[in-house]
Scaffold this motif. Structure first.
Motif, PDB file in Angstrom:
ATOM      1  N   ILE A  63     118.910  63.160  -3.967  1.00  0.00           N
ATOM      2  CA  ILE A  63     119.572  64.253  -3.801  1.00  0.00           C
ATOM      3  C   ILE A  63     121.093  63.860  -3.201  1.00  0.00           C
ATOM      4  CG2 ILE A  63     119.623  66.298  -2.319  1.00  0.00           C
ATOM      5  CD1 ILE A  63     116.778  66.371  -2.733  1.00  0.00           C
ATOM      6  N   ALA A  64     121.077  62.937  -2.326  1.00  0.00           N
ATOM      7  CA  ALA A  64     122.390  62.646  -1.649  1.00  0.00           C
ATOM      8  C   ALA A  64     123.302  61.862  -2.716  1.00  0.00           C
ATOM      9  CB  ALA A  64     122.291  61.749  -0.390  1.00  0.00           C
ATOM     10  N   PHE A  65     122.818  60.940  -3.423  1.00  0.00           N
ATOM     11  CA  PHE A  65     123.627  60.670  -4.355  1.00  0.00           C
ATOM     12  C   PHE A  65     124.124  61.342  -5.484  1.00  0.00           C
ATOM     13  CE2 PHE A  65     123.650  58.656  -8.739  1.00  0.00           C
ATOM     14  CZ  PHE A  65     124.706  57.666  -8.484  1.00  0.00           C
ATOM     15  N   ALA A  66     123.240  62.628  -5.889  1.00  0.00           N
ATOM     16  CA  ALA A  66     123.585  63.405  -7.042  1.00  0.00           C
ATOM     17  C   ALA A  66     124.781  64.254  -6.316  1.00  0.00           C
ATOM     18  CB  ALA A  66     122.575  64.228  -7.645  1.00  0.00           C
ATOM     19  N   ALA A  67     124.358  64.863  -5.104  1.00  0.00           N
ATOM     20  CA  ALA A  67     125.673  65.630  -4.422  1.00  0.00           C
ATOM     21  C   ALA A  67     126.808  64.882  -4.238  1.00  0.00           C
ATOM     22  CB  ALA A  67     124.834  66.084  -3.226  1.00  0.00           C
ATOM     23  N   ALA A  68     126.745  63.676  -4.014  1.00  0.00           N
ATOM     24  CA  ALA A  68     128.078  63.120  -3.662  1.00  0.00           C
ATOM     25  C   ALA A  68     128.844  62.964  -4.736  1.00  0.00           C
ATOM     26  CB  ALA A  68     127.772  61.615  -3.164  1.00  0.00           C
ATOM     27  N   VAL A  69     128.286  62.374  -6.034  1.00  0.00           N
ATOM     28  CA  VAL A  69     128.721  62.197  -7.379  1.00  0.00           C
ATOM     29  C   VAL A  69     129.463  63.511  -7.738  1.00  0.00           C
ATOM     30  CG1 VAL A  69     128.711  61.464  -9.905  1.00  0.00           C
ATOM     31  CG2 VAL A  69     127.530  60.215  -7.979  1.00  0.00           C
ATOM     32  N   ILE A  70     128.629  64.669  -7.887  1.00  0.00           N
ATOM     33  CA  ILE A  70     128.880  65.941  -8.400  1.00  0.00           C
ATOM     34  C   ILE A  70     130.257  66.357  -7.425  1.00  0.00           C
ATOM     35  CG2 ILE A  70     128.268  68.452  -8.701  1.00  0.00           C
ATOM     36  CD1 ILE A  70     125.482  67.473  -9.355  1.00  0.00           C
ATOM     37  N   GLY A  71     130.220  66.341  -6.299  1.00  0.00           N
ATOM     38  CA  GLY A  71     131.121  66.910  -5.302  1.00  0.00           C
ATOM     39  C   GLY A  71     132.370  66.157  -5.742  1.00  0.00           C
ATOM     40  N   ASP A  72     132.497  64.853  -5.820  1.00  0.00           N
ATOM     41  CA  ASP A  72     133.729  64.093  -5.925  1.00  0.00           C
ATOM     42  C   ASP A  72     134.147  64.654  -7.354  1.00  0.00           C
ATOM     43  OD1 ASP A  72     134.540  62.820  -3.779  1.00  0.00           O
ATOM     44  OD2 ASP A  72     133.802  60.835  -4.453  1.00  0.00           O
ATOM     45  N   ASN A  73     133.307  64.695  -8.311  1.00  0.00           N
ATOM     46  CA  ASN A  73     133.921  65.263  -9.618  1.00  0.00           C
ATOM     47  C   ASN A  73     134.512  66.364  -9.597  1.00  0.00           C
ATOM     48  OD1 ASN A  73     133.286  63.072 -12.161  1.00  0.00           O
ATOM     49  ND2 ASN A  73     131.707  62.733 -10.492  1.00  0.00           N
ATOM     50  N   ILE A  74     134.028  67.529  -8.820  1.00  0.00           N
ATOM     51  CA  ILE A  74     134.833  68.728  -8.537  1.00  0.00           C
ATOM     52  C   ILE A  74     136.311  68.480  -7.841  1.00  0.00           C
ATOM     53  CG2 ILE A  74     134.617  70.865  -7.355  1.00  0.00           C
ATOM     54  CD1 ILE A  74     131.784  70.925  -7.841  1.00  0.00           C
TER      55      ILE A  74
END
Length: 209
Positions: A63-74
């Protein structure tokens, strides 16, 4: 029963107790596109909870990995679609001319992968990482790859350390923070050397032409 969280992590106990995985994903997500939030500390706190059996450590990591990647892409999209115009309009007031910005863009394109990966571990850079990459025109597939690598290393390190250290994570975190100054100094010297090499090569090419 959830374990007591040490020192700077204590204030996150109610958030984790009420929202669990949602808290981990939400806080890491918003921090990674520039909103001030305790992303790293909630990641560590969740690792402690996982070590005590309150959360699943694999779920926390994913969950943290997915959130980190999606957040940085935003953040990347914000920089890509709005940052360049902003810099060109207002940069002159802080001596960032279009010519200097173009030079920085070329430098980031050449060394951006290293910057994106390491920035994940640096407070301040972690939050601005995606926006800078988008503003300077780094190609999205390249950004995505290095950003995912940095996120995997960052999440993996802190969740694993917190999972095994448990209530002793406070001492571990203090030790790492103490030596972080030396690491950042070394990184600063490395970046300065890369910039100097870039400028020297540019001057040499001008003299030869």
């Amino acid at each position: 029963m959830a374990p007591p969280l040490p020192g700077p992590l204590e204030h996150l106990a109610p958030l984790l107790a009420h929202y669990g995985y949602w808290a981990v994903g939400g806080v890491v997500f918003v921090e990674d596109f520039g909103i001030p939030a305790p992303g790293e500390t909630i990641l560590i706190a969740a690792g402690v909870y996982a070590g005590a059996g309150e959360l699943n450590v694999v779920a926390v990591g994913l969950i943290a990995f997915a959130a980190a990647v999606i957040g940085d892409n935003i953040g990347y999209l914000i920089g890509h679609f709005g940052g360049r115009a902003f810099v060109h309009r207002w940069g002159k007031y802080v001596f960032l001319t279009p010519e200097r910005f173009a030079s920085a863009e070329r430098f980031f394109t050449r060394h951006g992968g290293k910057v994106v990966t390491v920035a994940r571990f640096v407070e301040g850079l972690r939050q601005a990482n995606g926006i800078i990459a988008g503003t300077t025109g780094m190609h999205w597939p390249r950004f995505l790859a290095f950003n995912a690598l940095g996120a995997a290393l960052w999440v993996g390190m802190w969740v694993t350390l917190a999972y095994f250290a448990g209530s002793n994570i406070g001492a571990v975190y203090d030790t790492i923070s103490r030596y972080e100054v030396y690491v950042l100094t070394g990184l600063g010297v490395l970046v300065a050397a890369l910039v100097a090499r870039h400028l020297l090569r540019r001057r040499r090419r001008r003299q030869e032409s």
